[in-house]
Motif scaffolding. Structure first.
Motif, short mmCIF file in Angstrom:
data_model
loop_
_atom_site.label_atom_id
_atom_site.label_comp_id
_atom_site.label_asym_id
_atom_site.label_seq_id
_atom_site.Cartn_x
_atom_site.Cartn_y
_atom_site.Cartn_z
N ALA A 229 11.42 -12.64 88.34
CA ALA A 229 11.10 -13.88 87.64
C ALA A 229 11.34 -15.09 88.55
CB ALA A 229 11.95 -13.99 86.38
N GLU A 230 12.43 -15.06 89.29
CA GLU A 230 12.78 -16.15 90.19
C GLU A 230 11.73 -16.31 91.30
OE1 GLU A 230 16.54 -17.48 93.06
OE2 GLU A 230 16.34 -15.41 92.36
N ALA B 98 8.57 -15.53 91.29
CA ALA B 98 7.31 -16.05 90.78
C ALA B 98 7.34 -17.58 90.72
CB ALA B 98 7.03 -15.48 89.39
N VAL B 99 8.51 -18.13 90.45
CA VAL B 99 8.65 -19.58 90.34
C VAL B 99 8.85 -20.24 91.70
CG1 VAL B 99 10.04 -21.45 89.35
CG2 VAL B 99 9.60 -19.40 88.01
N VAL B 100 9.63 -19.60 92.58
CA VAL B 100 10.04 -20.24 93.83
C VAL B 100 9.01 -20.18 94.95
CG1 VAL B 100 11.14 -18.26 94.96
CG2 VAL B 100 12.05 -20.55 95.33
N THR B 101 8.11 -19.21 94.93
CA THR B 101 7.19 -19.00 96.06
C THR B 101 6.39 -20.24 96.47
OG1 THR B 101 7.03 -16.62 95.63
CG2 THR B 101 5.27 -17.61 96.93
N PRO B 102 5.75 -20.96 95.56
CA PRO B 102 4.99 -22.16 95.99
C PRO B 102 5.87 -23.18 96.70
CG PRO B 102 4.39 -21.54 93.76
CD PRO B 102 5.59 -20.72 94.11
N PHE B 103 7.08 -23.37 96.22
CA PHE B 103 8.01 -24.32 96.85
C PHE B 103 8.42 -23.83 98.24
CE2 PHE B 103 8.68 -24.87 92.25
CZ PHE B 103 8.51 -26.25 92.13
N GLN B 104 8.58 -22.52 98.39
CA GLN B 104 8.97 -21.94 99.67
C GLN B 104 7.87 -22.09 100.71
OE1 GLN B 104 12.03 -20.18 100.75
NE2 GLN B 104 12.62 -21.60 99.13
N VAL B 105 6.62 -21.97 100.28
CA VAL B 105 5.50 -22.14 101.20
C VAL B 105 5.54 -23.54 101.81
CG1 VAL B 105 2.98 -22.33 101.40
CG2 VAL B 105 3.99 -20.45 100.09
N VAL B 106 5.73 -24.55 100.97
CA VAL B 106 5.79 -25.94 101.43
C VAL B 106 7.01 -26.14 102.33
CG1 VAL B 106 6.01 -28.35 100.72
CG2 VAL B 106 4.59 -26.78 99.39
N LYS B 107 8.15 -25.60 101.93
CA LYS B 107 9.38 -25.77 102.71
C LYS B 107 9.25 -25.16 104.10
CE LYS B 107 12.48 -22.91 103.06
NZ LYS B 107 13.47 -21.82 102.90
N VAL B 108 8.74 -23.93 104.19
CA VAL B 108 8.60 -23.25 105.48
C VAL B 108 7.62 -24.00 106.38
CG1 VAL B 108 7.80 -21.15 106.62
CG2 VAL B 108 9.27 -20.98 104.62
N ARG B 109 6.52 -24.49 105.83
CA ARG B 109 5.55 -25.24 106.63
C ARG B 109 6.19 -26.50 107.22
NH1 ARG B 109 0.13 -23.90 105.66
NH2 ARG B 109 0.06 -21.67 105.21
N LEU B 110 7.01 -27.17 106.43
CA LEU B 110 7.66 -28.39 106.91
C LEU B 110 8.72 -28.10 107.96
CD1 LEU B 110 8.14 -30.29 103.52
CD2 LEU B 110 6.59 -30.94 105.36
N CYS C 64 13.37 -29.49 94.65
CA CYS C 64 12.47 -29.42 93.48
C CYS C 64 12.37 -27.98 92.96
CB CYS C 64 11.08 -29.92 93.85
SG CYS C 64 10.99 -31.69 94.15
N GLY C 65 12.41 -27.03 93.88
CA GLY C 65 12.29 -25.64 93.49
C GLY C 65 13.59 -25.05 92.98
N MET C 66 14.73 -25.63 93.41
CA MET C 66 16.03 -25.08 93.04
C MET C 66 16.30 -25.13 91.54
SD MET C 66 18.25 -23.52 94.86
CE MET C 66 18.65 -23.09 96.55
N PHE C 67 15.97 -26.26 90.91
CA PHE C 67 16.29 -26.38 89.48
C PHE C 67 15.56 -25.34 88.65
CE2 PHE C 67 16.49 -27.93 85.22
CZ PHE C 67 17.74 -28.54 85.13
N PRO C 68 14.21 -25.24 88.77
CA PRO C 68 13.54 -24.21 87.96
C PRO C 68 13.88 -22.79 88.38
CG PRO C 68 11.98 -25.27 89.45
CD PRO C 68 13.24 -26.08 89.51
N THR C 69 14.02 -22.55 89.70
CA THR C 69 14.27 -21.17 90.13
C THR C 69 15.67 -20.69 89.79
OG1 THR C 69 14.86 -21.94 92.36
CG2 THR C 69 12.59 -21.26 92.01
N CYS D 214 19.98 -25.00 82.10
CA CYS D 214 20.47 -26.26 82.67
C CYS D 214 21.59 -26.03 83.67
CB CYS D 214 20.94 -27.19 81.56
SG CYS D 214 19.61 -27.85 80.53
N ALA D 215 22.51 -25.13 83.34
CA ALA D 215 23.63 -24.83 84.24
C ALA D 215 23.12 -24.23 85.55
CB ALA D 215 24.61 -23.87 83.56
N GLY D 216 22.15 -23.32 85.44
CA GLY D 216 21.58 -22.72 86.64
C GLY D 216 20.86 -23.75 87.50
N GLY D 217 20.14 -24.67 86.86
CA GLY D 217 19.42 -25.71 87.60
C GLY D 217 20.35 -26.66 88.31
N ILE D 218 21.40 -27.09 87.64
CA ILE D 218 22.38 -28.00 88.25
C ILE D 218 23.09 -27.32 89.41
CG2 ILE D 218 24.55 -29.24 87.85
CD1 ILE D 218 23.55 -29.71 84.96
N ALA D 219 23.47 -26.07 89.21
CA ALA D 219 24.14 -25.31 90.27
C ALA D 219 23.22 -25.16 91.48
CB ALA D 219 24.54 -23.93 89.75
#
Length: 309
Positions: free
Chosen positions: A134-135, A137-149, A85-90, A12-17
């Motif tokens: 580990a990070e 593996a979670v962040v890549t899908p979000f990064q694809v969308v972000k870079v395209r936008l 959206c990707g920051m909290f889980p990553t 939770c602390a990592g996600g909020i940060a």
């Protein structure tokens, strides 16, 4: 404080940060990506920001900036939703997996502070590198969308994040969301390894002040900033490659980069080694400020949560 926190608190602390970090540095993140994707000469951060503020958000990339002189500050936050959206889980994965890796390496899986093993530089470095995998593996899908936008050549192709997800899924398939995974692993593992190691060494030389919360906060901010900038120096080439690979659309017939190694070699050969550091200034500022804010927020949330235990 974080070393004795529970798995849930760490996540939770990592996600909020991460969420706080994403909002504060998004304009620099956008400018960084624009610089990385540009094969020619980049101007200044200010000139790029001015261009983004006045460019059209619809139409073709060639029409960007034409037909309108309206200025919208919100354009500097293009791609914020997938980033947020990707920051909290990553960031949850980054900080929690880093702490868990340290505990495993120290034989302290219960998270208790009474252990005879002490943290060393090698433990910190290895734990940081592991957390990067580990990070990524979670962040890549979000990064694809972000870079395209954020890519200038895709202006007008996607109306929003959800439209981008739908079109990528329909036109390129589910695996498209893993584009640039190996480059992202390289980027995040190198960054986390250096970032956490630098902060560890700084705190060895200059321990966090215990007599004042203000001094402790300033210490965390400075430590995080230095760690973020130094890590950026080391991982910048992987970040450039990640952005180039993720901006590619297979159906356009222009698949210039096929792998991380191939992309590193091609960019270095055709544009010069310095091209692997395109966007370095906004990236260093983004990661320095982001690193300072993130580690300070992370430690603050852990401390607040600990006070309720």
């Amino acid at each position: 404080m974080s070393s004795s926190a529970s798995h849930t608190i760490l996540a939770c602390a990592g996600g909020i940060a991460g969420a706080i970090e994403a909002i504060l540095v998004q304009p620099l993140e956008l400018i960084k990506v624009r610089f990385q994707l540009n094969h020619g000469h980049n101007g200044s951060i200010i000139s790029c920001a001015k261009e983004i503020l006045t460019e059209k958000s619809s139409g073709t990339a060639a029409a960007a900036g034409a037909g309108t002189t309206s200025i919208k500050v919100s354009r500097l936050f293009r791609g914020l939703l997938p980033e947020l959206c990707g920051m909290f889980p990553t960031r949850s994965v980054m900080y929690s997996s880093n702490e868990l890796a340290k505990r495993v390496l120290l034989g302290n899986t219960n998270g208790k502070t009474e252990t005879s093993n002490e943290e060393t530089t090698s433990v910190i470095a290895l734990a940081g590198a592991f957390s990067g995998v580990a990070e990524a593996a979670v962040v890549t899908p979000f990064q694809v969308v972000k870079v395209r936008l954020q890519a200038k050549e895709h202006l007008g192709k996607y109306t929003n994040s959800f439209d981008c997800v739908q079109k990528v899924l329909r036109e390129e398939g589910l695996m498209a969301f893993s584009n640039g995974l190996s480059a992202t692993i390289g980027r995040n593992s190198v960054f986390n390894c250096v970032y956490f190691t630098v902060m560890y060494k700084i705190k060895q030389v200059s321990p966090t002040p215990q007599d004042s919360k203000v001094k402790a906060t300033l210490h965390s901010l400075v430590t995080g900033f230095v760690g973020g900038v130094m890590a950026t120096v080391c991982n910048a080439p992987f970040d450039v490659v990640k952005s180039r690979i993720q901006a590619q659309c297979p159906h356009s017939g222009n698949m210039e980069y096929t792998s991380t190694i191939q992309a590193l070699m091609k960019i270095g050969r055709t544009e010069g080694v310095s091209a692997l550091y395109k966007g370095f200034t906004p990236k260093a500022l983004r990661m320095g400020i982001g690193g300072a804010v993130a580690v300070t927020a992370f430690e603050a949330v852990c401390e607040i949560a600990h006070s309720f235990e």
